[in-house]
Every structure is written in structure tokens, then in C-alpha cells.
Motif scaffolding. Structure first.
Motif, mmCIF file in Angstrom:
data_model
loop_
_atom_site.group_PDB
_atom_site.id
_atom_site.type_symbol
_atom_site.label_atom_id
_atom_site.label_comp_id
_atom_site.label_asym_id
_atom_site.label_seq_id
_atom_site.Cartn_x
_atom_site.Cartn_y
_atom_site.Cartn_z
ATOM 1 N N ILE A 1 0.870 -1.133 0.100
ATOM 2 C CA ILE A 1 0.085 0.029 0.009
ATOM 3 C C ILE A 1 0.870 1.184 -0.022
ATOM 4 N N SER A 2 0.609 2.255 -0.727
ATOM 5 C CA SER A 2 1.421 3.570 -0.824
ATOM 6 C C SER A 2 1.227 4.227 0.465
ATOM 7 N N GLU A 3 2.479 4.991 0.575
ATOM 8 C CA GLU A 3 2.541 5.735 1.811
ATOM 9 C C GLU A 3 1.388 6.849 1.895
ATOM 10 N N ARG A 4 1.157 7.507 0.882
ATOM 11 C CA ARG A 4 -0.244 8.316 0.488
ATOM 12 C C ARG A 4 -1.557 7.708 1.102
ATOM 13 N N MET A 5 -1.775 6.617 0.696
ATOM 14 C CA MET A 5 -2.921 5.723 1.118
ATOM 15 C C MET A 5 -2.922 5.605 2.890
ATOM 16 N N ILE A 6 -1.878 4.996 3.273
ATOM 17 C CA ILE A 6 -1.407 5.002 4.758
ATOM 18 C C ILE A 6 -1.809 6.219 5.297
ATOM 19 N N THR A 7 -1.242 7.169 4.959
ATOM 20 C CA THR A 7 -1.595 8.422 5.809
ATOM 21 C C THR A 7 -3.042 8.794 5.404
ATOM 22 N N LYS A 8 -3.802 8.477 4.357
ATOM 23 C CA LYS A 8 -5.088 8.771 4.370
ATOM 24 C C LYS A 8 -6.091 8.184 5.408
ATOM 25 N N GLN A 9 -5.798 6.894 5.419
ATOM 26 C CA GLN A 9 -6.449 5.781 6.216
ATOM 27 C C GLN A 9 -6.223 6.315 7.784
ATOM 28 N N LEU A 10 -4.750 6.621 8.113
ATOM 29 C CA LEU A 10 -4.503 6.890 9.504
ATOM 30 C C LEU A 10 -5.554 8.122 9.931
ATOM 31 N N LYS A 11 -5.427 9.202 8.920
ATOM 32 C CA LYS A 11 -6.102 10.335 9.129
ATOM 33 C C LYS A 11 -7.708 10.098 9.567
ATOM 34 N N GLU A 12 -8.351 9.129 8.437
ATOM 35 C CA GLU A 12 -9.665 8.895 8.909
ATOM 36 C C GLU A 12 -10.016 7.938 9.997
#
Length: 108
Positions: A44-55
């Protein structure tokens, strides 16, 4: 998090997303730094991990703690709500294994 017509949908809406359940399962094992989560989920991309963590943080399932160091250190942990849903995610994990076995049998 938005309340749905059915409590099942409310639960699924809170945890659906690319690897949210996996993030919660990893954090149940203990606090993790961002880099650890990236290493644990290489597909999974770092961008997607960041998005999921924020949510997940917005939905009160995880905490994000920034330590006043140079460079800044950030750790993620589960909230009490995040800890409470762990048994349900473990059940979903076991259900996923069941379906994977069925799929493997169909492909043989």
C-alpha cells in the motif's frame, strides 16, 4: 463517522478502506510509528496509509501522538473504541480465511 440506517453498515463504514482493519490489528499488538506501519504493509502506498490513518483518527479509533523531538516522532495507538472492535475484526479475519479456502478449492 456517520450513523447509518443499520448498525452493521455504521460499523462497516467506519472500518472500510484500504487496510484500515489491518492497521487496527497491527496497533492492537502495540503502538507503532509511521515507518513501522509502512514496513508492515509494503503493498500500500504511503499516501494511502496517511489517508487511512487520518480517517481512523477522525473516527476516534486511533490516537496520533507527536513527541517534541528533532526530528519529530509520531506514534499511533488504539483508542478504547479501537480496542473494543478488535474481536470483531479478528472474526472478520477468520471469515476471510474461510472464504480464501473456498476460493482456493474452486480454483483447483
Amino acid at each position: 463517522m456517520k450513523k447509518s440506517y443499520c448498525p452493521i453498515d455504521t460499523f462497516i463504514n467506519a472500518i472500510k478502506g484500504k487496510r484500515k482493519g489491518t492497521i487496527i490489528l497491527h496497533l492492537f499488538q502495540g503502538n507503532k510509528r509511521y515507518s513501522e506501519l509502512v514496513r508492515l504493509m509494503p503493498d500500500i502506498s504511503e499516501r494511502m496509509i496517511t489517508k487511512q490513518l487520518k480517517e481512523l483518527e477522525k473516527d476516534s479509533l486511533i490516537n496520533r501522538e507527536v513527541f517534541p523531538e528533532v526530528p519529530p516522532r509520531v506514534e499511533y495507538s488504539l483508542t478504547e473504541l479501537g480496542k473494543l472492535i478488535h474481536p470483531f475484526l479478528k472474526g472478520m479475519y477468520k471469515g476471510g480465511l474461510l472464504f480464501e479456502n473456498v476460493i482456493d478449492g474452486l480454483e483447483s
